[in-house]
Design an enzyme around this catalytic site. Structure first.
Site, PDB file in Angstrom:
ATOM      1  N   GLY A 278       0.807  -1.203   0.000  1.00 26.29           N
ATOM      2  CA  GLY A 278       0.000   0.000   0.000  1.00 26.29           C
ATOM      3  C   GLY A 278       0.844   1.257   0.000  1.00 26.29           C
ATOM      4  N   SER A 279       0.334   2.307  -0.636  1.00 24.16           N
ATOM      5  CA  SER A 279       1.002   3.605  -0.580  1.00 24.16           C
ATOM      6  C   SER A 279       0.810   4.207   0.814  1.00 24.16           C
ATOM      7  CB  SER A 279       0.419   4.534  -1.642  1.00 24.16           C
ATOM      8  OG  SER A 279       0.677   4.046  -2.940  1.00 24.16           O
ATOM      9  N   GLY A 280       1.500   5.323   1.056  1.00 19.49           N
ATOM     10  CA  GLY A 280       1.434   5.973   2.356  1.00 19.49           C
ATOM     11  C   GLY A 280       2.629   5.709   3.234  1.00 19.49           C
ATOM     12  N   HIS A 281       3.566   4.847   2.747  1.00 18.74           N
ATOM     13  CA  HIS A 281       4.764   4.510   3.523  1.00 18.74           C
ATOM     14  C   HIS A 281       6.029   5.086   2.898  1.00 18.74           C
ATOM     15  CE1 HIS A 281       2.091   1.844   5.600  1.00 18.74           C
ATOM     16  NE2 HIS A 281       1.910   1.075   4.531  1.00 18.74           N
TER      17      HIS A 281
ATOM     18  N   LYS B 212       6.044  -7.743   2.513  1.00 21.87           N
ATOM     19  CA  LYS B 212       5.779  -7.534   3.935  1.00 21.87           C
ATOM     20  C   LYS B 212       4.639  -8.436   4.373  1.00 21.87           C
ATOM     21  CE  LYS B 212       4.882  -3.107   3.764  1.00 21.87           C
ATOM     22  NZ  LYS B 212       4.779  -3.079   2.273  1.00 21.87           N
TER      23      LYS B 212
ATOM     24  N   HIS C 263       0.200   0.865   9.671  1.00 19.08           N
ATOM     25  CA  HIS C 263      -1.104   1.324   9.199  1.00 19.08           C
ATOM     26  C   HIS C 263      -1.942   1.877  10.350  1.00 19.08           C
ATOM     27  CE1 HIS C 263       0.163  -2.090   6.628  1.00 19.08           C
ATOM     28  NE2 HIS C 263      -0.173  -1.270   5.667  1.00 19.08           N
TER      29      HIS C 263
END
Length: 333
Positions: free
Chosen positions: A54-57, A105, A219
């Site tokens: 997922g994006s955001g990291h 991950k 998250h």
């Protein structure tokens, strides 16, 4: 909520397009399906390395595409796994004839979607191996995973496996090096504030002004406990102790100490954390021989940090020191 976005539905596409424009000397990007690949891919005869999630990291994973690290990264929607189609497309884009390693991950969606993509790639006669990163010692299971979560230690797996591929190791050897790192790296984090996912428009969890969450996931998943805010040294002691006791790390070990920001914590505070962590390691007779400090595996604008410790030997040290040229890590070239 204040964010520099246009339509929340377009955040990933627009960010990837901007990343590609900013780093056109290192990468090229695809927007349909969405993935990031090193500009010279595929490299003939070299094992390709693909990661994603997922994006955001950011800068995980796209910021680590380039010489000596990843060949491709596949970003999903914010905090959401990419689907098999872009993972498969990225795998094909980096196949130089020596097979492809997937670094994943340990989150259920990531594991299942990469597994499906690997099966599809194998049907197209691309040999794929997969390693699962599960370095978080905070909790065994979470909202997103069975078993331990994969967090900031993923950066170290990607760098060292990337160096092994760059020196010409075959797929079996690159996967073995990645598994070696996974076996010797442990992490744990803390959140001071929640973050706001763009399409949600509200904090992912709540913390009182005087509360922190020990053992948070990337998250915003719950950790081990919620406590009142403590001085930095006390927080470091709380999360470093379980890390060191897990393998365990012992006197005489040489380690890489990695203090990672969660996105909203200034660098000055990360160095306060590093200072105390290094003191604790020295008190235990553990020698810090390599270091990394900064925002590398983030959770949007969350304030907080994680500590990662990797037990080193001569091989892993040499692979860490090997040249790398990506948007987020650069040395030795």
């Amino acid at each position: 909520m204040k964010k520099l976005v246009n339509d929340p539905k377009n955040v990933v596409d627009e960010a990837v397009a901007g990343f590609g424009a900013a780093h056109a000397d290192i990468v090229r990007v695809s927007l349909d399906p969405v993935f990031i690949v090193r500009a010279d891919a595929p490299v003939a005869g070299k094992v390709g390395i693909v990661s994603g999630g997922g994006s955001g990291h950011e800068p995980l994973h796209g910021g680590f595409v380039g010489l000596g690290m990843l060949d491709a990264a596949v970003p999903g929607a914010v905090f959401t796994s990419p689907t098999p189609d872009p993972i498969l497309a990225a795998t094909k884009a980096v196949d130089g004839g020596a097979g492809v390693l997937h670094i994943v991950k340990n989150y259920t969606g990531d594991v299942l979607n990469f597994e499906t993509a690997a099966d599809l790639a194998e049907a197209d006669e691309i040999e794929v191996r997969t390693v699962i990163v599960n370095d978080d010692v905070a909790v065994k299971d979470s909202l997103y995973t069975a078993g331990r979560r994969g967090v900031a230690g993923t950066v170290l797996v990607e760098k060292i496996a990337g160096a092994a591929a760059a020196r010409g190791d075959d797929l079996t050897a690159v996967a073995a090096v990645a598994e070696k790192v996974i076996g010797q790296v442990r992490s744990m984090g803390v959140a001071l504030t929640p973050c706001v996912v763009p399409h949600a428009g509200e904090p992912s969890f709540t913390l009182a002004d005087d509360e922190i969450e020990i053992g948070i996931g990337i998250h915003g998943e719950p950790g081990r406990e919620r406590i009142k805010l403590e001085p930095a040294d006390a927080i470091v002691d709380r999360i470093l102790g379980p890390i060191l006791d897990d393998i365990p790390y012992v006197s005489g070990d040489k380690v890489l100490l990695f203090v990672n920001g969660m996105g909203g914590t200034p660098q000055v505070e990360l160095y306060i954390v590093f200072r105390r962590a290094a003191e604790v390691l020295a008190e235990r007779g553990i020698e810090v021989t390599r270091t990394l400090v900064g925002n590398f595996t983030t959770s949007l604008e969350m304030q907080g940090m994680s500590i990662t410790v990797l037990k080193l030997d001569d091989e892993l040290t040499a692979l860490w020191d090997a040249p790398v040229h990506t948007a987020a890590l650069r040395w030795g070239k």
